[in-house]
Design a protein around this motif. Structure first.
Motif, PDB file in Angstrom:
ATOM      1  N   LEU A 148      37.536 -77.835  43.754  1.00  0.00           N
ATOM      2  CA  LEU A 148      38.035 -79.063  44.375  1.00  0.00           C
ATOM      3  C   LEU A 148      38.817 -78.750  45.644  1.00  0.00           C
ATOM      4  N   GLY A 149      39.704 -77.759  45.566  1.00  0.00           N
ATOM      5  CA  GLY A 149      40.476 -77.370  46.742  1.00  0.00           C
ATOM      6  C   GLY A 149      39.601 -76.814  47.847  1.00  0.00           C
ATOM      7  N   SER A 150      38.636 -75.968  47.487  1.00  0.00           N
ATOM      8  CA  SER A 150      37.743 -75.369  48.486  1.00  0.00           C
ATOM      9  C   SER A 150      36.892 -76.425  49.175  1.00  0.00           C
ATOM     10  N   LEU A 151      36.336 -77.342  48.380  1.00  0.00           N
ATOM     11  CA  LEU A 151      35.490 -78.394  48.950  1.00  0.00           C
ATOM     12  C   LEU A 151      36.303 -79.316  49.862  1.00  0.00           C
ATOM     13  N   SER A 152      37.510 -79.630  49.455  1.00  0.00           N
ATOM     14  CA  SER A 152      38.359 -80.502  50.269  1.00  0.00           C
ATOM     15  C   SER A 152      38.706 -79.841  51.594  1.00  0.00           C
ATOM     16  N   ALA A 153      39.026 -78.548  51.543  1.00  0.00           N
ATOM     17  CA  ALA A 153      39.395 -77.830  52.759  1.00  0.00           C
ATOM     18  C   ALA A 153      38.211 -77.692  53.713  1.00  0.00           C
ATOM     19  N   SER A 154      37.035 -77.376  53.167  1.00  0.00           N
ATOM     20  CA  SER A 154      35.861 -77.163  54.017  1.00  0.00           C
ATOM     21  C   SER A 154      35.324 -78.465  54.614  1.00  0.00           C
ATOM     22  N   SER A 155      35.454 -79.556  53.877  1.00  0.00           N
ATOM     23  CA  SER A 155      34.920 -80.833  54.350  1.00  0.00           C
ATOM     24  C   SER A 155      35.949 -81.653  55.121  1.00  0.00           C
ATOM     25  N   GLY A 156      37.229 -81.317  54.951  1.00  0.00           N
ATOM     26  CA  GLY A 156      38.276 -82.109  55.582  1.00  0.00           C
ATOM     27  C   GLY A 156      38.530 -83.425  54.867  1.00  0.00           C
ATOM     28  N   ASN A 157      37.937 -83.585  53.692  1.00  0.00           N
ATOM     29  CA  ASN A 157      38.113 -84.807  52.910  1.00  0.00           C
ATOM     30  C   ASN A 157      39.151 -84.540  51.817  1.00  0.00           C
ATOM     31  N   PHE A 158      40.343 -85.094  52.005  1.00  0.00           N
ATOM     32  CA  PHE A 158      41.425 -84.863  51.055  1.00  0.00           C
ATOM     33  C   PHE A 158      41.718 -86.097  50.203  1.00  0.00           C
ATOM     34  N   GLU A 159      40.965 -87.155  50.422  1.00  0.00           N
ATOM     35  CA  GLU A 159      41.213 -88.389  49.674  1.00  0.00           C
ATOM     36  C   GLU A 159      40.794 -88.239  48.218  1.00  0.00           C
ATOM     37  N   GLY A 160      39.633 -87.608  47.986  1.00  0.00           N
ATOM     38  CA  GLY A 160      39.201 -87.373  46.618  1.00  0.00           C
ATOM     39  C   GLY A 160      40.167 -86.470  45.884  1.00  0.00           C
ATOM     40  N   LEU A 161      40.669 -85.455  46.571  1.00  0.00           N
ATOM     41  CA  LEU A 161      41.664 -84.548  45.994  1.00  0.00           C
ATOM     42  C   LEU A 161      42.916 -85.312  45.588  1.00  0.00           C
ATOM     43  N   LEU A 162      43.368 -86.210  46.454  1.00  0.00           N
ATOM     44  CA  LEU A 162      44.559 -87.006  46.140  1.00  0.00           C
ATOM     45  C   LEU A 162      44.345 -87.853  44.891  1.00  0.00           C
ATOM     46  N   ALA A 163      43.166 -88.465  44.769  1.00  0.00           N
ATOM     47  CA  ALA A 163      42.876 -89.310  43.612  1.00  0.00           C
ATOM     48  C   ALA A 163      42.905 -88.499  42.315  1.00  0.00           C
ATOM     49  N   VAL A 164      42.339 -87.296  42.335  1.00  0.00           N
ATOM     50  CA  VAL A 164      42.325 -86.459  41.133  1.00  0.00           C
ATOM     51  C   VAL A 164      43.741 -86.023  40.769  1.00  0.00           C
ATOM     52  N   LEU A 165      44.557 -85.705  41.766  1.00  0.00           N
ATOM     53  CA  LEU A 165      45.939 -85.317  41.487  1.00  0.00           C
ATOM     54  C   LEU A 165      46.729 -86.487  40.912  1.00  0.00           C
ATOM     55  N   VAL A 166      46.431 -87.700  41.371  1.00  0.00           N
ATOM     56  CA  VAL A 166      47.065 -88.889  40.795  1.00  0.00           C
ATOM     57  C   VAL A 166      46.676 -89.018  39.319  1.00  0.00           C
ATOM     58  N   LEU A 167      45.408 -88.754  39.016  1.00  0.00           N
ATOM     59  CA  LEU A 167      44.957 -88.795  37.623  1.00  0.00           C
ATOM     60  C   LEU A 167      45.729 -87.796  36.771  1.00  0.00           C
ATOM     61  N   VAL A 168      45.934 -86.586  37.277  1.00  0.00           N
ATOM     62  CA  VAL A 168      46.693 -85.567  36.547  1.00  0.00           C
ATOM     63  C   VAL A 168      48.119 -86.060  36.284  1.00  0.00           C
ATOM     64  N   ALA A 169      48.731 -86.645  37.306  1.00  0.00           N
ATOM     65  CA  ALA A 169      50.103 -87.135  37.154  1.00  0.00           C
ATOM     66  C   ALA A 169      50.184 -88.274  36.142  1.00  0.00           C
ATOM     67  N   VAL A 170      49.233 -89.192  36.201  1.00  0.00           N
ATOM     68  CA  VAL A 170      49.229 -90.330  35.284  1.00  0.00           C
ATOM     69  C   VAL A 170      49.041 -89.864  33.847  1.00  0.00           C
ATOM     70  N   THR A 171      48.179 -88.883  33.642  1.00  0.00           N
ATOM     71  CA  THR A 171      47.951 -88.354  32.293  1.00  0.00           C
ATOM     72  C   THR A 171      49.228 -87.769  31.713  1.00  0.00           C
ATOM     73  N   ASN A 172      50.017 -87.125  32.562  1.00  0.00           N
ATOM     74  CA  ASN A 172      51.256 -86.500  32.098  1.00  0.00           C
ATOM     75  C   ASN A 172      52.396 -87.487  31.931  1.00  0.00           C
ATOM     76  N   LEU A 173      52.489 -88.466  32.837  1.00  0.00           N
ATOM     77  CA  LEU A 173      53.667 -89.323  32.857  1.00  0.00           C
ATOM     78  C   LEU A 173      53.455 -90.693  32.239  1.00  0.00           C
ATOM     79  N   GLY A 174      52.234 -91.188  32.292  1.00  0.00           N
ATOM     80  CA  GLY A 174      51.982 -92.567  31.902  1.00  0.00           C
ATOM     81  C   GLY A 174      52.409 -92.909  30.493  1.00  0.00           C
TER      82      GLY A 174
END
Length: 321
Positions: A148-174
């Protein structure tokens, strides 16, 4: 059916699970009707991205509108004549399900509500609770995070990365921070996360290897299996909502450009939408399933935090690679 709203008390070796409390179940097993005014507003401002259809739980046609810009805006314009009928159809079905004692549309994959519906660990827990499974899942998270990190860096698309990190946070905190779950804007995402947990409580998430390839196999299985279709639908909803939000933000930039640059930016925006959607679905599926599995196994919070930390660390490594 109304069940007692008191959460289960703590007992030795079996701490209470906030996801399975009667309060949360009652909230999720409501039968909300859709508003014509809200549908109309979503049609007006996000209709060309299928926003009103996602609101009415029409996920399939919503995705088609999302990736065709509302059928070249024609489908979007034609939909204004169908808004009232679509709202009535949704609300009629919701009323029917309530009268028949069936779960609401958002929980169509669940059985009817009973006091002991989700009591105790999942039936699949003995198969997925071993130490070997924990190690295997950690390796999958390491691989998925790095890619995920490699693909985001190579493509310059960090929006998908942000969404997945939000999912991780919600799973832990929600489930553990009820105040956060009640904040405007977070509540819907938190309730989506609870529906995901309910799905996996009732359905075996599968082996570590199956989760690794689930983004590829899941959509194919969805054509033949109802339970696979429900899982895919949950992750498609997540991806679609984030893509719509990101796209609306990007459109502000498009509207501020000169006429000569408009066509080029629109084409780039369409490509970015597709990439963001694919990234969210491809990586949220295994990461969300693994973290939710270990949440439902009622391991200590430390285990979930370590698995989440492995994911974030792997993402950072991928970004720096």
């Amino acid at each position: 059916m109304r069940i007692e709203s008191e959460p289960r008390s703590r007992s030795a070796g079996n701490p209470p699970d906030p996801d399975m409390s009667a309060v949360v179940l009652q909230d999720l097993y409501r039968y909300p009707r859709k508003s014509l005014w809200v549908t109309g507003a979503l049609w007006l401002f996000t209709g060309f991205l299928g926003g009103h259809r996602f609101y009415l739980d029409r996920i399939g046609t919503g995705i088609l509108m999302l990736f065709t810009s509302g059928g070249g805006f024609i489908w979007w314009l034609l939909d204004i004549r169908k808004l009232n009928a679509m709202v009535e159809e949704h609300n009629t079905e919701q009323t029917h399900r309530e009268l028949q004692g069936l779960p609401p549309l958002a929980l169509a994959f669940m059985p009817s509500l009973e006091p002991t519906l989700l009591e105790g660990p999942p039936a699949w827990a003995p198969l997925r609770g071993g130490r070997l499974r924990l190690v295997g899942d950690a390796l999958v998270l390491l691989l998925a995070g790095f890619l995920l990190g490699s693909l985001s860096a190579s493509s310059g698309n960090f929006e998908g990365l942000l969404a997945v990190l939000v999912l991780v946070a919600v799973t832990n905190l929600g489930a553990r921070w009820e105040e956060l779950a009640q904040r405007p804007g977070f509540r819907s995402l938190d309730r989506w996360s609870h529906r995901l947990r309910m799905y996996y409580h009732m359905n075996d998430p599968g082996s570590t290897l199956s989760l690794l390839v689930r983004p590829l196999v899941g959509p194919i299985s969805a054509f033949f299996q109802t339970k696979a279709r429900a899982e895919v639908k949950l992750y498609l909803q997540l991806g679609a909502v984030f893509v719509i939000l990101f796209t609306l933000v990007d459109l502000v930039e498009v509207l501020a450009t000169t006429a000569g640059e408009f066509d080029e930016i629109v084409r780039g925006l369409a490509t970015e939408m597709g990439m963001t959607f694919v990234i969210i679905y491809a990586f949220a599926t295994p990461i969300g399933a693994i973290l939710t599995t270990h949440l439902l196994l009622r391991r200590s919070d430390r285990v979930l935090w370590v698995l989440s930390g492995i994911t974030v660390l792997a993402v950072v490594m991928g970004l720096m690679a």
